[in-house]
Design a protein around this motif. Structure first.
Motif, PDB file in Angstrom:
ATOM      1  N   SER A 274      50.334  78.484  26.276  1.00 45.55           N
ATOM      2  CA  SER A 274      51.141  79.182  27.280  1.00 45.55           C
ATOM      3  C   SER A 274      51.178  78.469  28.621  1.00 45.55           C
ATOM      4  N   SER A 275      50.187  77.606  28.904  1.00 42.18           N
ATOM      5  CA  SER A 275      50.169  76.903  30.191  1.00 42.18           C
ATOM      6  C   SER A 275      51.407  76.048  30.386  1.00 42.18           C
ATOM      7  N   LEU A 276      51.961  75.541  29.290  1.00 42.55           N
ATOM      8  CA  LEU A 276      53.183  74.746  29.394  1.00 42.55           C
ATOM      9  C   LEU A 276      54.307  75.583  29.997  1.00 42.55           C
ATOM     10  N   TYR A 277      54.417  76.836  29.594  1.00 47.33           N
ATOM     11  CA  TYR A 277      55.488  77.697  30.087  1.00 47.33           C
ATOM     12  C   TYR A 277      55.203  78.211  31.487  1.00 47.33           C
ATOM     13  N   ILE A 278      53.936  78.402  31.809  1.00 43.69           N
ATOM     14  CA  ILE A 278      53.595  78.808  33.173  1.00 43.69           C
ATOM     15  C   ILE A 278      54.037  77.734  34.160  1.00 43.69           C
TER      16      ILE A 278
END
Length: 504
Positions: free
Chosen positions: A86-90
């Protein structure tokens, strides 16, 4: 060139032509989808690889291998592990807030180049990671690249602005096909690298993302800015005219050029529409409603359970490490095949029909998967190989429906905005999409642990809801030029009350 021949074959026909220069420009831009897809596919594969889990997530590895008391549904439930995805999307969410200014001032190509540079840096750092912090930093850099290119600015807007109206749907769907090819390549690489002795194969999987990133950034120097972009940033009309003639392969572009110029001048002469006024002004409510709804609904199809965590899910129901990665390859090849069907069909039979066809497949297959898992898979009981293979078949039916409909078609939200608000509206819509995707990605393994087989019924219900939304609220936009898109809202039974009578 294979891609050129394929596109020509699939899209032949009609009065408008696909020139070699247009196909080259669209192919280079859409190839950025390979980067996005590769990063999606790699994250799901490496998080199911034992050597990767041992090094960065030892608690998850112990749960998977040694804890017999924990539920089969909860073996991979870890907020730190999901943060890797999810860090990629954050990061994409925050970079999208800045990307619109870069794209509007310097052009879509500048966003592509910036995104490519972040992709290369993130891939190198991921391959060299020695701890979780370094690994997450690499994902943040990749997410910034996503914010500048694939999800937000350069690629979807570039393709929608450069494509002829009668081929716009197919060209936009080609971008989603590239995303899925990237996921397939990542799945194949994961399958091969997990066999490398020494346990360092995951480094190769993460690092190889730098190769297509470099090629994409380099290729962006050889494609033109869009005619709309040239005019909107104060360029000469003659420059836009020459470019449009080259793209269309004819000197008879006067009508199209006049429409583009009129729309662009209208955008420049009207009062600048800031983000707040875009939301407040009643005439833009239909555009924002659809642009927000489609990307968010896309996440509620449940596809991220397959895209992000397919290898994890296959291991959960009983596949071994190699089998789980190979099963991911099978599902992704199914998606790509259906993407090609969608490319050929979307500008012939329309967007709405494909939404209904794909939605029906997805709804039925998710209910079947949920039912099979409820009957044959328990907290401490593994599923037989025969039933696991049946679930794989239904997953292929599910992703086939996604490949026809909710996979490629939400990217077409870029076509609904009028020129004067396209930049801020797209930025708002996709920023919301990225944030929602991050929330879904972060919660999926927790949902699988707590909802168990019910997670498939949950997402199946959402597919039914969004299909009804399409039926009642999504107008057909097949073959309509971007500059005339306003008329579809004025003719709609519900949205016409919101739209000012500007174009009638």
């Amino acid at each position: 060139m294979v891609t050129t021949r394929l596109e020509t074959k699939l899209l032949a026909g009609g009065d408008e032509r696909l020139t070699p220069f247009l196909i080259f420009s669209c192919t280079v831009a859409a190839s950025g989808g390979l980067l996005f897809g590769y990063d999606l596919g790699i994250s799901g594969g490496v998080t199911s690889t034992e050597t990767f889990l041992k090094k960065f997530f030892p608690d998850v590895y112990i749960q998977m291998k040694e804890d017999s008391k924990i539920s089969n549904y909860c073996k991979f439930d870890s907020q730190v592990l999901t943060l890797f995805t999810s860090s990629l999307y954050i990061a994409g969410f925050f970079s999208s807030l800045f990307a619109s200014h870069v794209s509007k001032r310097f052009g879509h190509r500048s966003s592509m180049r910036a995104g490519g540079a972040f992709f290369v840096t993130g891939a190198a750092m991921g391959a060299a990671a020695i701890n979780v912090q370094m690994l997450l930093l690499s994902r943040l850099l990749l997410g910034i690249g996503v914010g500048f290119t694939n999800q937000v600015w350069a690629i979807p807007l570039y393709l929608s602005e450069i494509a002829p109206a009668s081929y716009r749907g197919a060209i936009m769907n080609f971008f989603d096909a590239c995303v899925n090819v990237g996921i397939l390549i990542a799945s194949l690489i994961n399958y091969c690298t997990q066999k490398i002795d020494g346990g360092w194969g995951w480094r190769l999987s993460l690092g190889l993302a730098g190769i297509p990133a470099f090629l994409f950034a380099a290729g962006s120097h050889f494609i033109p800015e869009t005619p709309r972009g040239i005019i909107q940033r104060g360029g000469h009309l003659q420059q836009a005219s020459l470019l449009l003639q080259k793209l269309r392969g004819t000197a008879d572009i006067g009508n199209e050029l006049n429409i583009i110029a009129a729309a662009s001048d209208g955008g420049k002469n009207s009062t600048p529409v800031a983000f707040q006024s875009l939301i407040v002004r009643r005439k833009y409510r239909p555009h924002l409603a659809i642009a927000f709804a489609l990307p968010i609904f896309r996440q509620m199809t449940g596809i991220n359970l397959v895209t992000f965590y397919a290898p994890v899910m296959f291991r959960t129901i009983g596949f071994k490490e190699s089998g789980s990665l190979l099963s991911t390859v099978v599902t992704r090849m199914t998606v790509i095949a259906c993407n090609l069907v969608s490319i050929a069909a979307v500008d012939r039979i329309g967007r709405r029909f494909l939404f209904f066809l794909g939605g029906t497949q997805m709804f039925a297959s998710q209910l079947m998967i949920g039912g099979l898992m409820a009957a044959e898979f328990g907290d401490h009981r593994m599923m037989s190989k025969a039933y696991a293979n049946i679930i794989l078949v239904f997953l292929c039916v599910y992703v086939a429906g996604f490949g026809l409909s909710w996979g490629p078609l939400p990217w077409l939200a870029t076509e609904i905005f009028p020129a004067e608000v396209r930049s801020p509206a797209q930025s708002i819509a996709v920023a919301a999409s990225l944030l929602f995707t991050a929330l879904v990605a972060q919660s999926l393994l927790w949902m699988l642990c707590n909802m168990k087989w019910g997670i498939f019924v949950f997402f199946g219900g959402w597919v039914a809801v969004m299909s009804l939304f399409v039926f009642f609220f999504l107008p057909e936009t097949k073959g309509i030029p971007l500059e005339h898109m306003g008329r579809v809202w004025g003719d709609h039974w519900y949205w016409k009350s919101f739209v000012e009578d500007d174009e009638q």
